[in-house]
Design a protein around this motif. Structure first.
Motif, PDB file in Angstrom:
ATOM      1  N   ASP A   1     112.110 -33.156  25.198  1.00 43.21           N
ATOM      2  CA  ASP A   1     112.811 -33.610  26.407  1.00 43.21           C
ATOM      3  C   ASP A   1     112.935 -32.463  27.410  1.00 43.21           C
ATOM      4  O   ASP A   1     112.723 -32.646  28.618  1.00 43.21           O
ATOM      5  CB  ASP A   1     114.204 -34.134  26.042  1.00 43.21           C
ATOM      6  N   GLU A   2     113.292 -31.284  26.909  1.00 46.02           N
ATOM      7  CA  GLU A   2     113.460 -30.134  27.802  1.00 46.02           C
ATOM      8  C   GLU A   2     112.123 -29.709  28.397  1.00 46.02           C
ATOM      9  O   GLU A   2     112.048 -29.335  29.578  1.00 46.02           O
ATOM     10  CB  GLU A   2     114.091 -28.973  27.033  1.00 46.02           C
TER      11      GLU A   2
ATOM     12  N   ARG B   1     111.341 -32.096  31.169  1.00 53.98           N
ATOM     13  CA  ARG B   1     112.156 -31.782  32.350  1.00 53.98           C
ATOM     14  C   ARG B   1     111.585 -30.593  33.109  1.00 53.98           C
ATOM     15  O   ARG B   1     111.503 -30.596  34.333  1.00 53.98           O
ATOM     16  CB  ARG B   1     113.591 -31.481  31.924  1.00 53.98           C
ATOM     17  N   GLN B   2     111.180 -29.566  32.348  1.00 50.26           N
ATOM     18  CA  GLN B   2     110.644 -28.372  32.991  1.00 50.26           C
ATOM     19  C   GLN B   2     109.333 -28.679  33.700  1.00 50.26           C
ATOM     20  O   GLN B   2     109.105 -28.225  34.833  1.00 50.26           O
ATOM     21  CB  GLN B   2     110.423 -27.277  31.935  1.00 50.26           C
TER      22      GLN B   2
ATOM     23  N   THR C   1     108.374 -31.583  34.839  1.00 45.14           N
ATOM     24  CA  THR C   1     108.680 -32.426  35.998  1.00 45.14           C
ATOM     25  C   THR C   1     109.139 -31.576  37.176  1.00 45.14           C
ATOM     26  O   THR C   1     108.676 -31.755  38.308  1.00 45.14           O
ATOM     27  CB  THR C   1     109.773 -33.448  35.645  1.00 45.14           C
ATOM     28  N   TRP C   2     110.058 -30.648  36.899  1.00 42.01           N
ATOM     29  CA  TRP C   2     110.554 -29.792  37.975  1.00 42.01           C
ATOM     30  C   TRP C   2     109.437 -28.931  38.554  1.00 42.01           C
ATOM     31  O   TRP C   2     109.320 -28.783  39.775  1.00 42.01           O
ATOM     32  CB  TRP C   2     111.676 -28.894  37.451  1.00 42.01           C
TER      33      TRP C   2
ATOM     34  N   SER D   1     113.708 -41.505  40.868  1.00 44.77           N
ATOM     35  CA  SER D   1     112.307 -41.701  40.498  1.00 44.77           C
ATOM     36  C   SER D   1     111.442 -41.615  41.741  1.00 44.77           C
ATOM     37  O   SER D   1     111.865 -41.988  42.849  1.00 44.77           O
ATOM     38  CB  SER D   1     112.106 -43.054  39.812  1.00 44.77           C
TER      39      SER D   1
ATOM     40  N   THR E   1     110.596 -38.616  37.151  1.00 48.60           N
ATOM     41  CA  THR E   1     111.990 -39.057  37.056  1.00 48.60           C
ATOM     42  C   THR E   1     112.868 -37.855  36.735  1.00 48.60           C
ATOM     43  O   THR E   1     112.437 -36.920  36.046  1.00 48.60           O
ATOM     44  CB  THR E   1     112.187 -40.121  35.954  1.00 48.60           C
ATOM     45  N   ALA E   2     114.087 -37.888  37.251  1.00 46.18           N
ATOM     46  CA  ALA E   2     115.044 -36.820  36.985  1.00 46.18           C
ATOM     47  C   ALA E   2     116.425 -37.421  36.841  1.00 46.18           C
ATOM     48  O   ALA E   2     116.879 -38.159  37.727  1.00 46.18           O
ATOM     49  CB  ALA E   2     115.027 -35.792  38.111  1.00 46.18           C
TER      50      ALA E   2
ATOM     51  N   GLU F   1     120.621 -29.583  36.360  1.00 43.37           N
ATOM     52  CA  GLU F   1     120.252 -30.983  36.557  1.00 43.37           C
ATOM     53  C   GLU F   1     120.205 -31.323  38.038  1.00 43.37           C
ATOM     54  O   GLU F   1     119.310 -32.044  38.502  1.00 43.37           O
ATOM     55  CB  GLU F   1     121.244 -31.899  35.841  1.00 43.37           C
TER      56      GLU F   1
ATOM     57  N   GLU G   1     116.984 -30.010  39.612  1.00 42.80           N
ATOM     58  CA  GLU G   1     115.824 -30.820  39.248  1.00 42.80           C
ATOM     59  C   GLU G   1     115.851 -32.164  39.975  1.00 42.80           C
ATOM     60  O   GLU G   1     114.816 -32.640  40.485  1.00 42.80           O
ATOM     61  CB  GLU G   1     115.801 -31.035  37.736  1.00 42.80           C
ATOM     62  N   PHE G   2     117.014 -32.787  40.026  1.00 37.78           N
ATOM     63  CA  PHE G   2     117.175 -34.069  40.695  1.00 37.78           C
ATOM     64  C   PHE G   2     116.824 -33.944  42.179  1.00 37.78           C
ATOM     65  O   PHE G   2     116.068 -34.748  42.739  1.00 37.78           O
ATOM     66  CB  PHE G   2     118.620 -34.541  40.520  1.00 37.78           C
TER      67      PHE G   2
END
Length: 296
Positions: free
Chosen positions: A121-122, A125-126, A128-129, A178, A187-188, A206, A209-210
């Motif tokens: 998951d992490e 996230r990384q 995605t960012w 999204s 997605t964030a 968060e 990233e969002f």
């Protein structure tokens, strides 16, 4: 303990110096089996040996951190550094590098499956960012005003997020942004806790990233949106959201939110709605247009 078991424990110990590179799935494990110095031939057995060793280290008061071990990245690392990949020493050196560059989790007795899910998951996230940030840096300058589109989009996204959080009011809010980019969907998530009469709590990582994902959608005029689920004591959960159009968040109708929440994203099939959940329209955000009305 059999001699074989003792031998595999010894191999693992030689490659641990405070950080363990975890092979989370059978495919990555199979890729490592091409190295003769890799002592395991079964992924489940490897995980059991590793968990036993981690438990032993913890009982001795030794801290251990786990990070994702990617065989492809390992091969590239060895090629770049001029290392022989088929040695425990090279694996230990690569793992030490992971401690400073990759998502990591401290071992505190959790099941390895749980740790693997957290690491994956992490890592997502990384990634995605990083991709969203790359979209911002490649957006270029506005042909009309010369402004850096990526910087302008980030500032705009930051302002929009602030308006959304202010409008939501008290409660525990789970937001998901999204964006549909040319190379796939981003997605964030973001969790915001706003107790009545108290300060709002948002995780800065968060929020960054969002905001970056929202900014990427703004910079490249990608289809996107924002959905919020609010939980308050003594009240049903409320779900509502906005779609992104022309640098503005336009409210979704209750029916649109219901359809989004009750449709499987992969199959398109309907999902039974949750009991005790209300689907409605979002609060008014007030004026949203950028100063001067200029759109990139």
């Amino acid at each position: 303990m059999t001699s074989a078991t003792s031998g595999t424990h010894h191999v693992l110990r030689r490659e641990i110096a405070g950080t363990v590179g975890l092979l989370t799935d059978a495919q990555d494990f199979a890729a490592m089996r091409r190295y003769r110095s890799f002592a395991f031939d079964d992924h489940e057995r490897y995980l059991k040996h590793l968990e036993t060793l981690l438990t032993d280290r913890r009982a001795r008061g030794r801290q251990t951190t786990l990070a994702l071990f990617d065989p492809g990245e390992y091969a590239e690392f060895c090629a770049t550094a001029g290392l022989e990949p088929d040695t425990p020493g090279s694996r230990a050196r690569f793992t030490a590098e992971l401690a400073t560059s990759a998502p990591a989790v401290r071992y505190e007795g959790q099941p390895l499956r749980e740790i693997a899910e957290d690491l994956l998951d992490e890592a997502l996230r990384q990634a995605t960012w990083e991709y969203a940030a790359a979209l911002l840096t490649t957006a270029g300058d506005c042909a009309a005003c010369g402004e850096d589109i990526g910087r302008s989009a980030f500032d705009r996204a930051h302002a929009l997020l602030g308006q959304v959080l202010d409008a939501l009011g008290p409660g525990s809010h789970h937001l998901v942004c999204s964006a549909l980019t040319p190379h796939g969907s981003l997605t964030a998530p973001l969790h915001a806790a706003a107790p009545p009469g108290g300060p709002r709590a948002v995780d800065p990582g968060e929020a960054l990233e969002f905001t970056t994902v929202l900014a990427a959608a703004l910079a490249h005029a990608c289809p996107g949106g924002l959905v919020v689920r609010t939980t308050e004591d003594g009240a049903p959960d409320r779900v509502h959201g906005w779609r992104l159009r022309e640098e503005q968040l336009r409210p979704l109708t209750a029916a649109e939110v219901f359809d989004a929440y009750c449709t499987d994203a992969e199959t398109g099939e309907l999902i039974a709605p949750e009991s005790g959940v209300e689907y409605g329209t979002p609060p008014d955000l007030g004026p949203q247009r950028p100063p001067g009305g200029h759109l990139h």
